[in-house]
Motif scaffolding. Structure first.
Motif, short mmCIF file in Angstrom:
data_model
loop_
_atom_site.label_atom_id
_atom_site.label_comp_id
_atom_site.label_asym_id
_atom_site.label_seq_id
_atom_site.Cartn_x
_atom_site.Cartn_y
_atom_site.Cartn_z
N ASN A 153 0.83 -1.21 0.00
CA ASN A 153 0.00 0.00 0.00
C ASN A 153 0.86 1.26 0.00
O ASN A 153 0.52 2.25 -0.66
CB ASN A 153 -0.94 0.00 1.20
CG ASN A 153 -2.04 -1.04 1.10
OD1 ASN A 153 -2.41 -1.45 0.00
ND2 ASN A 153 -2.55 -1.50 2.23
N ALA A 154 1.98 1.22 0.73
CA ALA A 154 2.88 2.37 0.75
C ALA A 154 3.51 2.59 -0.63
O ALA A 154 3.68 3.73 -1.08
CB ALA A 154 3.97 2.16 1.80
N ALA A 155 3.85 1.49 -1.30
CA ALA A 155 4.41 1.59 -2.65
C ALA A 155 3.38 2.16 -3.62
O ALA A 155 3.69 3.01 -4.46
CB ALA A 155 4.89 0.23 -3.13
N ASN A 156 2.13 1.71 -3.50
CA ASN A 156 1.06 2.23 -4.36
C ASN A 156 0.93 3.74 -4.19
O ASN A 156 0.85 4.50 -5.17
CB ASN A 156 -0.28 1.57 -4.00
CG ASN A 156 -0.30 0.09 -4.33
OD1 ASN A 156 0.52 -0.39 -5.12
ND2 ASN A 156 -1.23 -0.63 -3.73
N LYS A 157 0.90 4.18 -2.95
CA LYS A 157 0.75 5.61 -2.65
C LYS A 157 1.91 6.41 -3.21
O LYS A 157 1.71 7.50 -3.78
CB LYS A 157 0.64 5.81 -1.13
CG LYS A 157 0.42 7.25 -0.70
CD LYS A 157 0.28 7.35 0.82
CE LYS A 157 0.08 8.80 1.25
NZ LYS A 157 -0.04 8.92 2.74
N TYR A 158 3.12 5.90 -3.07
CA TYR A 158 4.30 6.62 -3.55
C TYR A 158 4.30 6.75 -5.07
O TYR A 158 4.53 7.84 -5.61
CB TYR A 158 5.57 5.91 -3.08
CG TYR A 158 6.84 6.58 -3.55
CD1 TYR A 158 7.33 7.72 -2.92
CD2 TYR A 158 7.56 6.07 -4.64
CE1 TYR A 158 8.49 8.34 -3.35
CE2 TYR A 158 8.72 6.69 -5.08
CZ TYR A 158 9.18 7.81 -4.43
OH TYR A 158 10.32 8.43 -4.87
N ILE A 159 4.06 5.64 -5.78
CA ILE A 159 4.07 5.67 -7.25
C ILE A 159 2.93 6.54 -7.78
O ILE A 159 3.09 7.27 -8.77
CB ILE A 159 3.98 4.24 -7.82
CG1 ILE A 159 5.18 3.40 -7.36
CG2 ILE A 159 3.93 4.29 -9.35
CD1 ILE A 159 6.52 3.91 -7.82
N ASP A 165 2.59 14.05 -9.76
CA ASP A 165 3.57 15.14 -9.87
C ASP A 165 4.07 15.26 -11.31
O ASP A 165 4.27 16.38 -11.82
CB ASP A 165 4.75 14.90 -8.93
CG ASP A 165 4.37 15.03 -7.46
OD1 ASP A 165 3.30 15.61 -7.18
OD2 ASP A 165 5.14 14.55 -6.60
N TYR A 166 4.28 14.12 -11.95
CA TYR A 166 4.72 14.11 -13.35
C TYR A 166 3.68 14.78 -14.25
O TYR A 166 4.02 15.61 -15.09
CB TYR A 166 4.95 12.66 -13.78
CG TYR A 166 5.11 12.47 -15.27
CD1 TYR A 166 6.35 12.66 -15.89
CD2 TYR A 166 4.03 12.08 -16.05
CE1 TYR A 166 6.50 12.49 -17.25
CE2 TYR A 166 4.16 11.90 -17.42
CZ TYR A 166 5.40 12.10 -18.02
OH TYR A 166 5.54 11.93 -19.37
N PHE A 167 2.42 14.42 -14.05
CA PHE A 167 1.37 15.04 -14.86
C PHE A 167 1.24 16.53 -14.55
O PHE A 167 1.00 17.34 -15.45
CB PHE A 167 0.03 14.34 -14.65
CG PHE A 167 -0.12 13.07 -15.42
CD1 PHE A 167 -0.09 13.09 -16.81
CD2 PHE A 167 -0.28 11.85 -14.78
CE1 PHE A 167 -0.21 11.93 -17.55
CE2 PHE A 167 -0.42 10.68 -15.51
CZ PHE A 167 -0.38 10.71 -16.89
N ASN A 168 1.40 16.89 -13.30
CA ASN A 168 1.32 18.32 -12.93
C ASN A 168 2.38 19.14 -13.66
O ASN A 168 2.09 20.22 -14.20
CB ASN A 168 1.49 18.49 -11.42
CG ASN A 168 0.22 18.16 -10.64
OD1 ASN A 168 -0.88 18.27 -11.17
ND2 ASN A 168 0.38 17.75 -9.40
#
Length: 226
Positions: A153-159, A165-168
């Motif tokens: 779940n932590a990995a999901n949240k990070y990715i 951020d990339y799209f922003n």
């Protein structure tokens, strides 16, 4: 005579390809450098070792408009299905100011669907990754199934966050579709003129986006708790 003809034709062909790419919304990014084993500079898709990319130069048509950071570059590779493997340090869900290192590979190809709502693009991204835990600090060195789920779940949240951020940065700051996402929308237009008049390269900056990540820890380089 043949050599002279090639000299004249090849630059024209390259120019035509570039214009076609622009029409389809496929804009280019240039790797600044790819380092292997922390020292050797290398740019090869055939190398199956883990690569460390230090960033990408971003071009809008033929103009350099900025750069992507390493984590933004990771997001770009995931979104464009160009990721082979990478070691990713995610914030530990167990201890503050600690990281967990994951060896990440694609589980399935990233799926992208783009809809139009009020004539504005809505980009939906579905990511599936496999991961192995390569290092973890503290008392959670020996993991049980419950803690593995917490790490997933932590990995999901990070990715998800680095992808947003990339799209922003690509929509709001650089205003350029460096991932070539326009190809996922072009089939919604009946004619080429309709697509051209929509002007994807300009419309991209008004996009909204949703990212869903599903990370599966397939195994660990560490011992599991018994």
């Amino acid at each position: 005579m043949i050599l002279l003809l090639l000299i004249k034709v090849l630059p024209l062909a390259a120019l035509l390809v570039n214009h076609l790419a622009v029409l389809l919304g496929v804009l280019l990014v240039l790797p600044l450098a790819v380092l292997r084993d922390g020292s050797e500079s290398k740019q090869s898709n055939e190398n199956k070792n883990t690569l460390k990319t230090i960033g990408l130069a971003v071009f809008k048509q033929d103009k350099l408009v900025g750069y992507l950071s390493p984590v933004q570059t990771l997001a770009h590779l995931i979104i464009t299905n160009e990721l082979d493997n990478s070691t990713v340090a995610i914030p530990s869900p167990f201890e503050k100011k600690q990281n967990i290192d994951l060896y990440v590979t694609p589980r399935w190809n990233t799926k992208i669907k783009i809809d139009l709502i009020d004539n504005k693009p809505v980009i939906n991204v579905d990511v599936h990754l496999s991961a192995k835990i390569s290092s973890i600090s503290g008392s959670h060195k020996f993991l049980n199934e419950e803690n593995i789920k917490i790490v997933e779940n932590a990995a999901n949240k990070y990715i998800e966050q680095i992808s947003l951020d990339y799209f922003n940065i690509t929509t709001k700051k650089y205003k350029t579709d460096i991932a070539g996402l326009g190809k996922h929308l072009v089939n919604k237009f009946l004619t080429w003129d309709d697509w051209s008049n929509f002007n994807w390269l300009d419309s991209y900056q008004y996009s909204s986006y949703n990212v869903n990540v599903n990370t599966t820890i397939t195994s660990s380089y560490l011992l599991l708790e018994t």
